[in-house]
Design a protein around this motif. Structure first.
Motif, short mmCIF file in Angstrom:
data_model
loop_
_atom_site.label_atom_id
_atom_site.label_comp_id
_atom_site.label_asym_id
_atom_site.label_seq_id
_atom_site.Cartn_x
_atom_site.Cartn_y
_atom_site.Cartn_z
N ALA A 247 0.25 2.14 10.24
CA ALA A 247 0.20 0.67 10.27
C ALA A 247 -0.45 0.13 9.01
O ALA A 247 -0.04 -0.90 8.46
CB ALA A 247 -0.57 0.21 11.50
N TYR A 248 -1.46 0.84 8.52
CA TYR A 248 -2.16 0.44 7.31
C TYR A 248 -1.21 0.41 6.13
O TYR A 248 -1.20 -0.53 5.34
CB TYR A 248 -3.31 1.41 7.07
N ASP B 28 -3.82 5.00 12.92
CA ASP B 28 -3.74 3.70 12.25
C ASP B 28 -3.26 3.76 10.82
O ASP B 28 -3.05 2.73 10.20
CB ASP B 28 -5.10 2.97 12.25
N LEU B 29 -3.10 4.95 10.23
CA LEU B 29 -2.75 5.00 8.82
C LEU B 29 -1.35 4.48 8.56
O LEU B 29 -1.08 3.82 7.55
CB LEU B 29 -2.87 6.45 8.30
N ALA C 238 1.21 -2.47 6.17
CA ALA C 238 0.65 -3.81 5.98
C ALA C 238 0.49 -4.08 4.49
O ALA C 238 0.52 -3.18 3.68
CB ALA C 238 -0.70 -3.90 6.68
N ARG D 242 0.86 -1.18 0.00
CA ARG D 242 0.00 0.00 0.00
C ARG D 242 0.89 1.23 0.00
O ARG D 242 1.75 1.39 0.87
CB ARG D 242 -0.89 -0.01 1.23
N VAL E 172 -3.15 10.88 11.09
CA VAL E 172 -4.35 10.02 11.00
C VAL E 172 -4.09 8.74 11.79
O VAL E 172 -3.07 8.09 11.56
CB VAL E 172 -4.64 9.65 9.53
N PHE F 241 -1.72 -5.94 1.25
CA PHE F 241 -3.09 -6.28 0.86
C PHE F 241 -3.10 -7.65 0.21
O PHE F 241 -2.23 -7.97 -0.60
CB PHE F 241 -3.64 -5.26 -0.12
N PHE G 244 -13.28 -0.12 -2.54
CA PHE G 244 -11.93 0.28 -2.15
C PHE G 244 -11.90 1.76 -1.78
O PHE G 244 -10.98 2.22 -1.22
CB PHE G 244 -10.94 0.01 -3.29
N SER H 227 -10.24 5.03 -1.79
CA SER H 227 -10.85 6.33 -1.51
C SER H 227 -10.18 6.99 -0.31
O SER H 227 -10.60 8.06 0.12
CB SER H 227 -12.34 6.16 -1.24
N THR H 228 -9.12 6.36 0.24
CA THR H 228 -8.44 6.95 1.39
C THR H 228 -7.48 8.03 0.91
O THR H 228 -6.70 7.81 0.00
CB THR H 228 -7.64 5.86 2.12
#
Lengths: 131, 133
Positions: A112-113, A109-110, A116, A4, A107, A118, A131, A41-42
């Protein structure tokens, strides 16, 4: 696997300029083809990042020097060439990522997101996923 | 074994097929053995086959084929919307819609929350086991 990354801008050739950021997931400033990307859409605030100087010429490979090879040298020369990334590119990476990481940490948790990966799991239907 | 939900004027039904899928409608008249005249505040009154409808527990008090205004008034008086949203069936549908609309970041946050919840449950369980030993 599905890394990501943050999309910065579209280059004149049509490729997308993205960055990990490097510290977060190991993806440097690089170009990527649209076909290998799913847009989400983030959104992250990239107003603090200056991407004006990056274009397709920046990413062009350096022309290889031609070497004449004799039999003895043929086996040795492969080991000597080492490509190191020029300091200028490392500085560019730091400059872009500096402002970006601040916006990402704002932001929850962003970070960590982005660190990570997908992947499609059992039961996930891509044509039904938002998405 | 006897039937509990009858097709009658004022029965609220859920559309389970077609253009109006997922909507709550009221049966306002019966056309023949297979079709009902159906109406809802946000659609034009029209016929629908019973096979497209699933009956709910909710029934409202209306005369045969009421005008739109009186239908809306009767639905408000019987509080159909809240009754539906508080019923277990209605709540399930709301949760399904919410889950379907999650974007990739939301799904990640849900995963983190599930892990956190499982962690605290296991810690409490371990404490209780230790006490009862």
């Amino acid at each position: 696997m599905g890394k990501r990354v943050v999309f910065l801008k579209q280059l004149p050739s049509g490729l997308l300029l993205v960055t990990g950021p490097f510290k977060v997931n190991g993806v440097p400033l690089r170009r990527v083809n649209q076909s290998y990307v799913i847009g989400t859409s983030t959104k992250v605030d990239i107003s603090g990042v200056n991407v004006e100087k990056f274009d397709d010429k920046y990413f062009k490979k350096e022309a290889k020097k031609k070497k004449t090879k004799t039999e003895g040298e043929f086996f040795e020369s492969e080991k000597e060439e080492k490509k190191t990334l020029p300091q200028e590119k490392k500085d560019d990476q730091k400059a872009v990522d500096g402002a970006l990481i601040k916006a990402i940490e704002a932001v929850p948790d962003l970070k960590a997101y982005l660190g990570a990966r997908f992947s499609l799991r059992s039961g996930m239907k891509p044509h039904e996923l938002v998405f | 074994m006897p039937f509990k939900r009858y097709v009658e004027i004022g029965r609220v039904a859920l559309v389970n097929y077609g253009k109006d899928y997922g909507k709550l409608v009221v049966i306002v008249d019966v056309v023949d053995q297979n079709r009902a005249l159906v109406d809802s505040p946000d659609m034009v009154r029209g016929q629908m086959n019973f096979k497209r409808l699933t009956l709910t527990d909710i029934k409202i008090d209306i005369p045969r084929i009421p005008k739109k205004k009186s239908l809306i008034a009767a639905m408000d008086a019987a509080d159909v919307k809240n009754k539906w949203e508080n019923s277990s069936w209605g709540r399930k549908l709301i949760v399904q819609k919410r889950r379907a609309s999650l974007n990739d970041f939301d799904r990640f946050k849900v995963m983190l929350a599930k892990i956190k919840r499982g962690c605290t449950i296991r810690q409490e369980l371990a404490k209780l086991k230790k006490q009862s030993v």
